[in-house]
Design a protein around this motif. Structure first.
Motif, PDB file in Angstrom:
ATOM      1  N   GLN A 188       0.031   4.705  -6.577  1.00 58.51           N
ATOM      2  CA  GLN A 188      -0.029   3.816  -5.197  1.00 58.51           C
ATOM      3  C   GLN A 188      -1.549   3.297  -5.193  1.00 58.51           C
ATOM      4  OE1 GLN A 188      -0.351   6.757  -2.088  1.00 58.51           O
ATOM      5  NE2 GLN A 188      -0.152   5.065  -0.164  1.00 58.51           N
ATOM      6  N   GLN A 189      -1.591   2.046  -4.457  1.00 58.50           N
ATOM      7  CA  GLN A 189      -2.858   1.495  -4.183  1.00 58.50           C
ATOM      8  C   GLN A 189      -3.746   2.241  -3.384  1.00 58.50           C
ATOM      9  OE1 GLN A 189      -3.008  -1.956  -1.342  1.00 58.50           O
ATOM     10  NE2 GLN A 189      -3.976  -3.351  -3.070  1.00 58.50           N
ATOM     11  N   ASN A 190      -4.910   2.534  -3.906  1.00 54.69           N
ATOM     12  CA  ASN A 190      -5.856   3.426  -3.352  1.00 54.69           C
ATOM     13  C   ASN A 190      -5.328   4.755  -2.985  1.00 54.69           C
ATOM     14  OD1 ASN A 190      -7.513   1.227  -3.709  1.00 54.69           O
ATOM     15  ND2 ASN A 190      -7.350   0.513  -1.270  1.00 54.69           N
ATOM     16  N   SER A 211       3.373   4.186  -1.359  1.00 57.93           N
ATOM     17  CA  SER A 211       3.325   5.142  -2.426  1.00 57.93           C
ATOM     18  C   SER A 211       4.816   4.678  -3.333  1.00 57.93           C
ATOM     19  CB  SER A 211       3.439   6.568  -2.219  1.00 57.93           C
ATOM     20  OG  SER A 211       3.441   7.277  -3.474  1.00 57.93           O
ATOM     21  N   THR A 236     -12.802  -3.041  -4.236  1.00 55.68           N
ATOM     22  CA  THR A 236     -12.407  -2.228  -3.099  1.00 55.68           C
ATOM     23  C   THR A 236     -10.956  -1.588  -3.210  1.00 55.68           C
ATOM     24  OG1 THR A 236     -11.221  -4.488  -2.167  1.00 55.68           O
ATOM     25  CG2 THR A 236     -13.441  -3.965  -1.567  1.00 55.68           C
ATOM     26  N   ASN A 237     -10.248  -1.765  -4.372  1.00 49.57           N
ATOM     27  CA  ASN A 237      -9.055  -1.279  -4.616  1.00 49.57           C
ATOM     28  C   ASN A 237      -8.939  -0.771  -5.993  1.00 49.57           C
ATOM     29  OD1 ASN A 237      -7.239  -2.303  -2.264  1.00 49.57           O
ATOM     30  ND2 ASN A 237      -8.309  -4.008  -2.808  1.00 49.57           N
ATOM     31  N   SER A 264      -7.530   7.780  -1.538  1.00 50.11           N
ATOM     32  CA  SER A 264      -8.747   7.105  -0.619  1.00 50.11           C
ATOM     33  C   SER A 264     -10.000   7.665  -1.050  1.00 50.11           C
ATOM     34  CB  SER A 264      -8.503   7.542   0.831  1.00 50.11           C
ATOM     35  OG  SER A 264      -7.127   7.161   1.488  1.00 50.11           O
ATOM     36  N   VAL A 265     -10.275   7.505  -2.281  1.00 47.95           N
ATOM     37  CA  VAL A 265     -11.656   7.836  -2.838  1.00 47.95           C
ATOM     38  C   VAL A 265     -12.346   6.372  -2.980  1.00 47.95           C
ATOM     39  CG1 VAL A 265     -10.922   9.699  -4.293  1.00 47.95           C
ATOM     40  CG2 VAL A 265     -11.148   7.248  -5.219  1.00 47.95           C
ATOM     41  N   THR A 266     -13.726   6.537  -2.927  1.00 47.51           N
ATOM     42  CA  THR A 266     -14.398   5.183  -2.933  1.00 47.51           C
ATOM     43  C   THR A 266     -14.485   4.935  -4.324  1.00 47.51           C
ATOM     44  OG1 THR A 266     -15.948   6.383  -1.309  1.00 47.51           O
ATOM     45  CG2 THR A 266     -16.924   4.559  -2.408  1.00 47.51           C
ATOM     46  N   GLY A 274       0.768  -1.169   0.095  1.00 46.86           N
ATOM     47  CA  GLY A 274      -0.064  -0.011   0.048  1.00 46.86           C
ATOM     48  C   GLY A 274       0.855   1.357  -0.060  1.00 46.86           C
ATOM     49  N   TYR A 321      -6.940   7.709 -11.650  1.00 42.78           N
ATOM     50  CA  TYR A 321      -7.448   6.315 -10.948  1.00 42.78           C
ATOM     51  C   TYR A 321      -7.945   5.263 -11.887  1.00 42.78           C
ATOM     52  CZ  TYR A 321      -6.955   9.578  -7.036  1.00 42.78           C
ATOM     53  OH  TYR A 321      -6.625  10.335  -6.079  1.00 42.78           O
TER      54      TYR A 321
END
Length: 337
Positions: free
Chosen positions: A38-40, A11, A51-52, A43-45, A9, A198
């Motif tokens: 970076q994974q997620n 960066s 989920t990722n 931190s947006v939905t 997770g 994203y």
């Protein structure tokens, strides 16, 4: 985008060499440090059902010159595209589908390439609304010419462009004998400071119609990723790596059995970080802590590993390699394309 063995997770800053974000997804650029991924990130939905995602953030307002390229993508093994028949008269179409969200709007793109980078299909798509997840599908005719590997080499590379100069672009929607990485006129994410891009739910499948996303069990997805990378240690415990080996000298452990999670694509390269210890498994006084690993070699056919350290071993004694109680103590086996 669920599996992130290397970074957990964290960066990753783009460089001029291949840097992995999540498993199988890498970043790449002609000039270093123009974006992070970076994974997620942010931190947006994510879109419903996910989920990722992989998130990219531009590090500056960089003016792309003609020879530049900035990309994220995945190299797909030849065994996994063998049924497409590319390079023959029976070449089958594929459909690329994905969810994408960006702070920028306009025409975006990427490309499919063969391993020799002599056959390329630049594709384009439009992002209509800023900071909104949008679903895209692109159908691509199969290439009837060119050489497409169907072994454990690179079968096809899928790129998503974050900014590509004119020397590396081509006409969208057609196969060409070129090394184009994106269509002409596509939006440059790295051209705007702090711009975001994203992406998730990426699926490349045989046929002319996008089907629903193929959700696989986590264990299945992890095993598929472990064909290319396996990471040991890194969780603040004294994890034992493999079974006992014999010290041939004060600096070498031989005949060390090293069971793999799955068989790797090819014999891997190995890298390591952090502190390690060699433990005889029985008597604490014989444990060698904070050993300096100088080299590790693995033959995955036999599962035997040899370990070279600076000093401190007792010849003839059995030892087991252990991660030394730190998240930084990791051993990475890489068989990436």
């Amino acid at each position: 985008m669920r599996i992130d063995q290397r970074n957990n997770g964290a960066s990753v800053t783009q460089t001029t060499s291949q840097q992995y974000i999540t498993d199988r997804w890498n970043s790449f650029g002609s000039v270093t440090s123009k974006f992070s991924s970076q994974q997620n990130a942010g931190s947006v939905t994510p879109p419903a059902g996910f989920t990722n995602y992989v998130g990219v953030t531009s590090s500056s307002a960089y003016s792309v010159i003609s020879t530049d390229f900035f990309l994220i993508g995945q190299r797909i093994e030849g065994f996994n595209i063998a049924d497409l028949g590319w390079g023959t008269a029976n070449a089958q179409p594929v459909t690329l589908s994905f969810w994408v969200r960006s702070s920028l709007t306009g025409t975006f793109g990427g490309s499919l390439q063969n391993s020799a980078q002599t056959r390329t299909y630049p594709y384009s798509y439009t992002i209509s609304a800023a900071n909104t997840w949008e679903y895209k599908t692109i159908t691509i005719a199969g290439d009837t010419t060119g050489t497409w590997l169907t072994n454990n080499g690179v079968g096809v590379t899928l790129w998503f462009s974050l900014g590509v100069g004119s020397s590396n672009t081509g006409t969208a929607g057609a196969w060409a004998a070129s090394s184009a990485l994106a269509p002409t006129g596509s939006t440059s994410v790295v051209g705007t400071n702090g711009a975001t891009f994203y992406i998730t739910g990426v699926q490349l499948e045989k046929g002319s119609t996008a089907t629903s996303f193929d959700y696989r069990p986590y264990g299945t997805e992890l095993a598929l990723c472990q064909r290319y990378t396996q990471v040991f240690g890194g969780d603040s415990n004294y994890n034992s790596i493999g079974t006992l080996g014999i010290a041939a000298s004060s600096t070498t452990i031989d005949y060390y059995s090293f069971p793999l999670a799955v068989k790797l694509r090819a014999n891997p390269s190995l890298s390591w970080s952090g502190n390690w210890r060699a433990d005889d498994g029985f008597t604490a006084s014989y444990a060698v802590t904070n050993i300096a690993i100088q080299g590790i070699a693995l033959n995955q056919t036999t599962g035997v590993i040899s370990i070279n350290v600076a000093s401190g071993l007792t010849a003839g004694r059995a030892y087991q390699l252990q991660a030394n109680n730190s998240t930084a103590s990791r051993l990475i086996l890489s068989s990436e394309l």
